[in-house]
Design a protein around this motif. Sequence first.
Motif, short mmCIF file in Angstrom:
data_model
loop_
_atom_site.label_atom_id
_atom_site.label_comp_id
_atom_site.label_asym_id
_atom_site.label_seq_id
_atom_site.Cartn_x
_atom_site.Cartn_y
_atom_site.Cartn_z
N THR A 57 0.85 -1.19 0.00
CA THR A 57 0.00 0.00 0.00
C THR A 57 0.88 1.24 0.00
OG1 THR A 57 -0.12 -0.06 2.41
CG2 THR A 57 -1.91 -1.12 1.21
N ARG A 59 -2.40 1.50 -2.47
CA ARG A 59 -2.80 0.79 -3.68
C ARG A 59 -3.79 1.60 -4.51
NH1 ARG A 59 -4.35 -5.25 -1.34
NH2 ARG A 59 -2.24 -5.96 -0.86
N VAL A 60 -4.11 2.80 -4.08
CA VAL A 60 -5.15 3.55 -4.78
C VAL A 60 -4.78 5.02 -4.88
CG1 VAL A 60 -6.48 3.83 -2.64
CG2 VAL A 60 -7.66 4.04 -4.83
N GLU A 62 -6.56 8.79 -6.49
CA GLU A 62 -7.73 9.42 -7.11
C GLU A 62 -7.32 10.15 -8.38
OE1 GLU A 62 -11.45 11.64 -5.23
OE2 GLU A 62 -9.62 12.81 -5.10
N MET A 67 -10.19 6.54 -10.84
CA MET A 67 -9.22 6.14 -9.84
C MET A 67 -8.21 5.18 -10.45
SD MET A 67 -11.63 3.44 -7.73
CE MET A 67 -10.36 2.43 -6.97
N ASN A 69 -5.93 1.84 -9.40
CA ASN A 69 -5.69 0.86 -8.34
C ASN A 69 -4.54 -0.05 -8.72
OD1 ASN A 69 -6.45 -2.23 -8.65
ND2 ASN A 69 -7.80 -1.06 -10.01
N VAL A 71 -4.03 -3.19 -6.73
CA VAL A 71 -4.27 -4.17 -5.67
C VAL A 71 -3.35 -5.37 -5.86
CG1 VAL A 71 -6.00 -5.75 -4.72
CG2 VAL A 71 -6.63 -3.40 -5.27
N ILE A 208 2.14 8.22 -6.10
CA ILE A 208 1.18 8.02 -5.00
C ILE A 208 1.07 6.54 -4.69
CG2 ILE A 208 -1.27 8.17 -4.37
CD1 ILE A 208 -1.35 10.85 -5.89
N TYR B 47 -13.93 12.14 -7.04
CA TYR B 47 -14.41 10.81 -7.41
C TYR B 47 -14.55 9.89 -6.20
CZ TYR B 47 -15.14 6.61 -10.14
OH TYR B 47 -15.67 5.47 -10.67
N LEU B 48 -13.49 9.84 -5.39
CA LEU B 48 -13.53 8.95 -4.23
C LEU B 48 -14.08 9.70 -3.02
CD1 LEU B 48 -10.03 7.21 -4.55
CD2 LEU B 48 -12.24 6.21 -5.10
N GLU B 207 -5.26 3.99 6.42
CA GLU B 207 -4.65 3.61 5.14
C GLU B 207 -5.44 4.30 4.05
OE1 GLU B 207 -2.29 2.91 2.82
OE2 GLU B 207 -1.64 1.52 4.39
N ARG B 208 -4.79 4.58 2.93
CA ARG B 208 -5.47 5.14 1.77
C ARG B 208 -6.53 4.14 1.30
NH1 ARG B 208 -3.94 9.45 -2.04
NH2 ARG B 208 -2.19 10.23 -0.85
N MET B 217 -10.24 -3.96 -1.75
CA MET B 217 -8.96 -4.51 -1.27
C MET B 217 -7.80 -3.52 -1.40
SD MET B 217 -9.82 -7.63 -0.51
CE MET B 217 -10.88 -8.96 -0.92
N CYS B 218 -8.09 -2.24 -1.45
CA CYS B 218 -7.02 -1.26 -1.61
C CYS B 218 -6.27 -1.00 -0.30
CB CYS B 218 -7.57 0.05 -2.16
SG CYS B 218 -7.92 -0.04 -3.93
#
Lengths: 303, 244
Positions: A57, A59-60, A62, A67, A69, A71, A208, B47-48, B207-208, B217-218
């Motif tokens: 992490t 893992r995401v 914006e 987004m 990802n 994962v 990021i 968005y998030l 956590e982000r 699962m991010c």
Amino acid sequence: MVNTKVTLSGLMMDNPIIPASGTFGFGREFAEYYDINILGSICTKGTTESARFGNPTPRVAECTAGMINSVGLQNPGIDEVISFELPQLAKIYSKPVIANISGFSVEEFVTCCQKIDSAPNVGIIEVNISCPNVRHGGMAFGTSAESAAEVTKAVKAVTTKPIYMKLSPNVTSIKEIAAACESAGADGISLINTLLGMRIDIGRRKPIIANKMGGFSGKAIFPIALRMVYEAAQTVNIPVIGMGGIETAEDVIEMMMAGATAVQVGAANLVNPYACKNIIEDLPEVMERLKIKNINDIIGIVK
Amino acid sequence: MTSKMPLLQITASRRIAKDVYETVLTGDTGAITRPGQFVQIRIPGFYLRRPISVCDVAGDKLIIIYKILGKGTAALAKLPVGESVELLSGLGNGFMVDDVYEKPLIVGGGVGTPPLFGLAKKIIEKGFTPDVVLGFASKDDVFYEEEFRTLGLDVYVTTNDGSYGTQGFVTDKMKDLDYDYVFTCGPMPMLKAVHGVSTDGQFSFEERMGCGFGACMCCTCESKYGPKRICKDGPILFREEIVW
């Protein structure tokens, strides 16, 4: 009353709405929000031969209207999915599902597909060929027509269920890859997987995402997805599942007019757990407004 | 019926420390069942959603405290009173207060402090009086010292630069205190330090996140019992299951 029923290689669905792999787990989290039996089908979390923790992490990241990802295919492994996850899913979802399989070698795809072939609630196997081929320098299977066809042939030889190849958009010619999968015996194709993307934290001067790059998804990618679904559907005669940035019933109609027989909804589920429910509820009304009596009538209507 | 995705109205908002805001949201808070849970706020133009810990709930009032750390939280702080925001509510496991030990200690670091306020009230309801250690970078960052004191608790504040309270880290203050169980939330280095000096307790992690409800699962971390999703299996982990 409008007709929203569609059929994918013998799998009859009440509507063309399927949550996309990796955005819906094995359904449990969403069953806390609504009765998921309204869904046309469910595409389950990508599964590999052994359990995988995935990438470090964060893992995401914006993006504007989307987004990224990374994962890294976190999953409990094929045996756990067959013995635990799929039976659990059967308790909360009574219809056949689409099982998404990933692999880092042809042998891994073969093993996973062979094992999951006998799972009673699996109607279709979706094979994700966007991961790197560890035996051949890490190039993703889905980025060459030759290796996409090789995986298709290999899994077709060991399965009885319809095989849908899930294509990567990170290619020069999606038509070439789609045609190669069809010639190798695929029963259908689904596209698009995420687009490779990146963001940098300009304060820290670092990416990021811990893994630097990741898969870009969300509303922003819809026009690209639509174009690729159109190109693929123009090329092949097998069913196409269209996905990429779908958020509304109108998006579903547009994707089907481009040639999709059914659609998958991905990132939208993550920002609104009711996304699929809202689309399913809105769809008949939108069809009536557009004078569409039978949704099958618009599949690929745009030439 | 309780909504898991309610619209709440901003009924008050004030700056309480450097870049730190306390906002009161009014509406359906029914999905929140434990201290230490969080909400995912939809901020127009982003968005998030933004995961923000719940500081306290009283009837239809939900108090959140957050620090401006990026464009999203900056936009949240600018939303005017009267505006409504859509939440995914009651997320995460929250603190388990069913079997509180004799001498609980609450340790907060910076914007990790807010969820510990609602927790303190619950622990007091159980008949215990936790000591409270709050660590901040500097005097301008300190908040909620008085609010904890109003609950009748002993509150010790540390600042890294010594501009307020005791100079040092929370763990420096913890040496002087008698406790057998910690409840803590704060930045990762602080959690790790608290883990090192404690024997038992519950630790709230950050956590982000992508979805906030366990689907994407991010926000996965390792634990002694396999991978855990901070948003769904956490954000609270028991001390003994934590793997650094």
